[in-house]
Design a protein around this motif. Structure first.
Motif, short mmCIF file in Angstrom:
data_model
loop_
_atom_site.label_atom_id
_atom_site.label_comp_id
_atom_site.label_asym_id
_atom_site.label_seq_id
_atom_site.Cartn_x
_atom_site.Cartn_y
_atom_site.Cartn_z
N ASP A 214 33.85 30.96 40.67
CA ASP A 214 32.42 30.82 40.92
C ASP A 214 31.90 32.21 41.26
N THR A 215 31.17 32.78 40.33
CA THR A 215 30.70 34.15 40.49
C THR A 215 29.45 34.25 41.34
N ALA A 216 28.87 33.11 41.69
CA ALA A 216 27.62 33.08 42.47
C ALA A 216 26.60 33.95 41.76
N GLU A 217 26.10 34.93 42.44
CA GLU A 217 25.09 35.83 41.85
C GLU A 217 25.73 37.00 41.12
N ASN A 218 26.99 37.26 41.39
CA ASN A 218 27.67 38.44 40.84
C ASN A 218 28.38 38.08 39.54
N GLU A 219 27.87 38.57 38.44
CA GLU A 219 28.47 38.28 37.15
C GLU A 219 29.75 39.09 36.96
N ILE A 220 30.76 38.46 36.43
CA ILE A 220 32.01 39.13 36.06
C ILE A 220 32.24 38.80 34.60
N CYS A 221 32.43 39.83 33.79
CA CYS A 221 32.65 39.56 32.38
C CYS A 221 34.05 39.01 32.17
N ALA A 222 34.18 38.20 31.15
CA ALA A 222 35.46 37.55 30.84
C ALA A 222 36.55 38.58 30.60
N GLU A 223 36.21 39.71 30.03
CA GLU A 223 37.22 40.75 29.76
C GLU A 223 37.85 41.28 31.04
N LYS A 224 37.06 41.42 32.09
CA LYS A 224 37.61 41.89 33.37
C LYS A 224 38.59 40.86 33.94
N VAL A 225 38.26 39.59 33.81
CA VAL A 225 39.15 38.53 34.30
C VAL A 225 40.44 38.52 33.49
N LYS A 226 40.33 38.61 32.18
CA LYS A 226 41.53 38.62 31.33
C LYS A 226 42.40 39.84 31.62
N HIS A 227 41.76 40.99 31.85
CA HIS A 227 42.52 42.20 32.19
C HIS A 227 43.25 42.01 33.52
N PHE A 228 42.58 41.41 34.49
CA PHE A 228 43.20 41.13 35.78
C PHE A 228 44.47 40.30 35.59
N PHE A 229 44.38 39.24 34.79
CA PHE A 229 45.55 38.39 34.55
C PHE A 229 46.65 39.14 33.81
N ARG A 230 46.28 40.00 32.88
CA ARG A 230 47.29 40.77 32.14
C ARG A 230 48.12 41.65 33.07
N MET A 231 47.53 42.11 34.17
CA MET A 231 48.27 42.93 35.13
C MET A 231 49.43 42.14 35.74
N PHE A 232 49.33 40.81 35.74
CA PHE A 232 50.38 39.94 36.24
C PHE A 232 51.28 39.45 35.11
N GLY A 233 51.01 39.88 33.88
CA GLY A 233 51.78 39.42 32.73
C GLY A 233 51.40 38.01 32.31
N ILE A 234 50.16 37.63 32.60
CA ILE A 234 49.70 36.26 32.35
C ILE A 234 48.62 36.27 31.28
N GLN A 235 48.70 35.29 30.41
CA GLN A 235 47.66 35.11 29.38
C GLN A 235 46.54 34.27 29.96
N ALA A 236 45.32 34.61 29.60
CA ALA A 236 44.15 33.82 30.02
C ALA A 236 43.06 33.98 28.98
N PHE A 237 42.36 32.89 28.74
CA PHE A 237 41.20 32.99 27.87
C PHE A 237 40.14 32.03 28.38
N GLU A 238 38.88 32.45 28.20
CA GLU A 238 37.77 31.67 28.73
C GLU A 238 37.52 30.46 27.84
N LEU A 239 37.29 29.32 28.49
CA LEU A 239 36.93 28.10 27.78
C LEU A 239 35.41 28.03 27.72
N GLU A 240 34.90 27.82 26.55
CA GLU A 240 33.45 27.74 26.35
C GLU A 240 32.99 26.30 26.51
N ASP A 241 31.70 26.13 26.82
CA ASP A 241 31.12 24.78 26.93
C ASP A 241 31.20 24.04 25.62
#
Length: 72
Positions: free
Chosen positions: A45-72
């Motif tokens: 929940d980003t509240a007012e602060n937007e975080i782009c999906a690429e930053k989240v995916k990069h964060f997960f890659r640092m742990f060796g984890i795959q992640a992708f955003e699910l669209e509506d």
């Protein structure tokens, strides 16, 4: 805004570490995993602060984890 990601996280201990590190890295309202879901969902929940999906995916890659955003 709530963003939802499918991940390769299956371990609850790792999920807790990622939640803690994510909260220390980004300014967000709340994060959580749903490891009972077949996609091992990570919600942020980003509240007012937007975080782009690429930053989240990069964060997960640092742990060796795959992640992708699910669209509506």
């Amino acid at each position: 805004m709530i963003r939802i990601f499918a991940t390769s996280v299956t371990n609850s201990r790792l999920a807790r570490k990622i939640e803690k590190d994510f909260l220390n890295t980004f300014i967000v309202k709340e994060v959580n995993f749903d490891l009972e879901d077949r996609d091992n969902i990570f919600r942020v929940d980003t509240a007012e602060n937007e975080i782009c999906a690429e930053k989240v995916k990069h964060f997960f890659r640092m742990f060796g984890i795959q992640a992708f955003e699910l669209e509506d």
